[in-house]
Motif scaffolding. Structure first.
Motif, mmCIF file in Angstrom:
data_model
loop_
_atom_site.group_PDB
_atom_site.id
_atom_site.type_symbol
_atom_site.label_atom_id
_atom_site.label_comp_id
_atom_site.label_asym_id
_atom_site.label_seq_id
_atom_site.Cartn_x
_atom_site.Cartn_y
_atom_site.Cartn_z
ATOM 1 N N PRO A 142 24.476 39.284 52.548
ATOM 2 C CA PRO A 142 24.913 37.911 52.324
ATOM 3 C C PRO A 142 26.177 37.849 51.475
ATOM 4 O O PRO A 142 26.311 38.578 50.486
ATOM 5 N N ASP A 143 27.099 36.994 51.905
ATOM 6 C CA ASP A 143 28.301 36.735 51.113
ATOM 7 C C ASP A 143 27.881 36.236 49.729
ATOM 8 O O ASP A 143 26.934 35.454 49.607
ATOM 9 N N PHE A 144 28.537 36.728 48.714
ATOM 10 C CA PHE A 144 28.265 36.392 47.314
ATOM 11 C C PHE A 144 26.989 37.040 46.775
ATOM 12 O O PHE A 144 26.536 36.732 45.693
ATOM 13 N N TRP A 145 26.374 37.930 47.577
ATOM 14 C CA TRP A 145 25.185 38.675 47.180
ATOM 15 C C TRP A 145 24.127 37.718 46.639
ATOM 16 O O TRP A 145 23.742 36.781 47.332
ATOM 17 N N GLY A 146 23.639 37.895 45.422
ATOM 18 C CA GLY A 146 22.578 37.042 44.875
ATOM 19 C C GLY A 146 23.022 35.618 44.596
ATOM 20 O O GLY A 146 22.202 34.720 44.431
ATOM 21 N N GLY A 147 24.333 35.385 44.558
ATOM 22 C CA GLY A 147 24.870 34.047 44.316
ATOM 23 C C GLY A 147 25.233 33.328 45.598
ATOM 24 O O GLY A 147 26.069 32.425 45.593
ATOM 25 N N CYS A 148 24.583 33.703 46.706
ATOM 26 C CA CYS A 148 24.948 33.149 48.015
ATOM 27 C C CYS A 148 24.871 31.628 48.072
ATOM 28 O O CYS A 148 25.709 30.982 48.681
ATOM 29 N N ARG A 149 23.905 31.030 47.417
ATOM 30 C CA ARG A 149 23.775 29.560 47.467
ATOM 31 C C ARG A 149 24.682 28.866 46.460
ATOM 32 O O ARG A 149 25.011 27.698 46.634
ATOM 33 N N MET A 150 25.110 29.605 45.430
ATOM 34 C CA MET A 150 26.060 29.060 44.449
ATOM 35 C C MET A 150 27.494 29.254 44.930
ATOM 36 O O MET A 150 28.409 28.661 44.379
ATOM 37 N N ARG A 151 27.661 30.162 45.934
ATOM 38 C CA ARG A 151 28.978 30.534 46.431
ATOM 39 C C ARG A 151 29.823 31.185 45.340
ATOM 40 O O ARG A 151 31.024 31.033 45.274
ATOM 41 N N GLU A 152 29.132 31.959 44.483
ATOM 42 C CA GLU A 152 29.769 32.740 43.424
ATOM 43 C C GLU A 152 29.131 34.116 43.431
ATOM 44 O O GLU A 152 27.902 34.228 43.564
ATOM 45 N N TRP A 153 29.929 35.179 43.260
ATOM 46 C CA TRP A 153 29.369 36.521 43.251
ATOM 47 C C TRP A 153 28.410 36.690 42.093
ATOM 48 O O TRP A 153 28.756 36.411 40.944
ATOM 49 N N TYR A 154 27.203 37.098 42.433
ATOM 50 C CA TYR A 154 26.193 37.377 41.413
ATOM 51 C C TYR A 154 25.414 38.616 41.823
ATOM 52 O O TYR A 154 24.815 38.602 42.913
ATOM 53 N N PRO A 155 25.444 39.642 40.999
ATOM 54 C CA PRO A 155 26.247 39.785 39.787
ATOM 55 C C PRO A 155 27.739 39.824 40.113
ATOM 56 O O PRO A 155 28.132 40.221 41.208
ATOM 57 N N ALA A 156 28.536 39.440 39.138
ATOM 58 C CA ALA A 156 29.991 39.389 39.312
ATOM 59 C C ALA A 156 30.508 40.764 39.729
ATOM 60 O O ALA A 156 30.129 41.784 39.160
#
Length: 169
Positions: A142-156
């Motif tokens: 998934p794009d943005f990994w764990g931050g997929c729903r925030m649309r921010e890379w998580y972890p950065a």
């Protein structure tokens, strides 16, 4: 031995496993229903997995998908087992070994899936001298990994050039 159990399971469940591309699909639910936050969980939709599997079908000839995950009832309820899709009912240790025996992967935003994919990737690099993989494994995450729903890379910064990232919900 765990690897022997994984090999045995694959040979029994995946027709022509040595002659066709085998793709692991890691579905993580459990704690991902509220991680990294309850407002923006990293759990992926069925549609995301279906799209990733379709993209694999368009890229590879006659792939077989091996589903592993932490919610066996969910896997059985939403995926239909067939000659090209098998669901593992093994322990997590055997599931990890099964994933590492596959040639490609569809990853949830999970370290479990990442380590399986990384081991496949490293093995492909080691098969050739000079570090150029003879068989380039394909990985979707998934794009943005764990931050997929925030649309921010998580972890950065947790992004790797050997993984193709697909838009998530």
């Amino acid at each position: 031995m765990i690897t022997d159990a994984a090999r045995r399971w694959l040979s029994e469940r995946v027709p022509n496993a040595l002659q066709r591309p085998v793709v692991f699909v890691h579905v993580r639910r459990g704690d991902y229903k509220s991680w990294p936050t309850t407002e923006h969980p990293a759990i992926l939709t069925l549609g995301w997995y279906q799209n990733a599997m379709q993209k694999m079908r368009e890229t590879l000839e006659d792939p077989c998908f091996v589903l592993v995950g932490d919610d066996l009832h969910y896997l059985r309820d939403v995926f239909e087992a067939s000659e090209t899709l098998v669901i593992s009912e093994n322990s997590p240790a055997v599931d990890l070994a099964i994933c590492m025996l596959c040639g490609h992967g569809i990853l949830s935003a999970s370290s479990f899936a990442w380590w399986a994919a990384y081991n496949i990737y490293r093995a492909a690099l080691e098969q050739t001298s000079g570090g150029a993989a003879h068989h380039r494994p394909i990985f979707f995450a998934p794009d943005f990994w764990g931050g997929c729903r925030m649309r921010e890379w998580y972890p950065a910064g947790f992004k790797f050039d050997w993984i193709e990232y697909l838009e998530a919900p």
